[in-house]
Design a protein around this motif. Structure first.
Motif, PDB file in Angstrom:
ATOM      1  N   PRO A 249      -5.517   8.139   4.107  1.00 45.06           N
ATOM      2  CA  PRO A 249      -6.682   7.277   3.914  1.00 45.06           C
ATOM      3  C   PRO A 249      -7.022   7.036   2.440  1.00 45.06           C
ATOM      4  O   PRO A 249      -7.529   5.978   2.086  1.00 45.06           O
ATOM      5  N   ALA A 250      -6.746   7.998   1.576  1.00 50.88           N
ATOM      6  CA  ALA A 250      -7.018   7.842   0.137  1.00 50.88           C
ATOM      7  C   ALA A 250      -5.907   7.015  -0.503  1.00 50.88           C
ATOM      8  O   ALA A 250      -4.746   7.084  -0.092  1.00 50.88           O
ATOM      9  N   SER A 251      -6.278   6.238  -1.510  1.00 51.74           N
ATOM     10  CA  SER A 251      -5.282   5.417  -2.204  1.00 51.74           C
ATOM     11  C   SER A 251      -4.307   6.317  -2.971  1.00 51.74           C
ATOM     12  O   SER A 251      -4.638   7.453  -3.299  1.00 51.74           O
ATOM     13  N   PRO A 252      -3.106   5.808  -3.264  1.00 55.23           N
ATOM     14  CA  PRO A 252      -2.130   6.621  -3.994  1.00 55.23           C
ATOM     15  C   PRO A 252      -2.656   7.120  -5.343  1.00 55.23           C
ATOM     16  O   PRO A 252      -2.411   8.268  -5.715  1.00 55.23           O
ATOM     17  N   PHE A 253      -3.409   6.295  -6.071  1.00 57.25           N
ATOM     18  CA  PHE A 253      -3.903   6.767  -7.370  1.00 57.25           C
ATOM     19  C   PHE A 253      -4.913   7.892  -7.189  1.00 57.25           C
ATOM     20  O   PHE A 253      -4.948   8.838  -7.978  1.00 57.25           O
ATOM     21  N   GLN A 254      -5.751   7.841  -6.130  1.00 52.71           N
ATOM     22  CA  GLN A 254      -6.712   8.913  -5.883  1.00 52.71           C
ATOM     23  C   GLN A 254      -5.991  10.205  -5.505  1.00 52.71           C
ATOM     24  O   GLN A 254      -6.379  11.291  -5.952  1.00 52.71           O
TER      25      GLN A 254
END
Length: 92
Positions: A14-19
């Motif tokens: 669910p979290a973006s790759p950068f996060q």
């Protein structure tokens, strides 16, 4: 969500790759993988290690810089900030 220093970036999370990468790198800094005032791996090296694009890596590093965990030196790289012991007053 908390990320560990040995986690990998998951494309379907669910979290973006950068996060995710920011969380992983944050955990690695806190674990002491890189000593204070020493460079972390380059954007290219991190992009290769985690299978991400350089802009994604750059965004994750920028998030850590905003938190005060790392700082960039133009043309030299990104370095780990020396952490103050908990409860210690900053140097004046």
């Amino acid at each position: 969500m908390e990320y560990g220093p040995d986690d990998q970036v998951e494309r379907d999370a669910p979290a973006s790759p950068f996060q995710q990468l920011a969380g992983i790198l944050r955990a690695r800094v806190k674990r002491g993988d890189w000593k204070p005032n020493r460079a972390i791996p380059s954007e290219n090296a991190l992009a290769d290690e985690y299978g991400l694009s350089r802009p994604t890596v750059r965004r994750a590093i920028a998030a850590l810089a905003e938190e005060g965990l790392v700082y960039a030196v133009s043309g030299r790289g990104t370095y780990v900030v020396e952490q103050q012991p908990k409860g210690a007053a900053p140097n004046e």
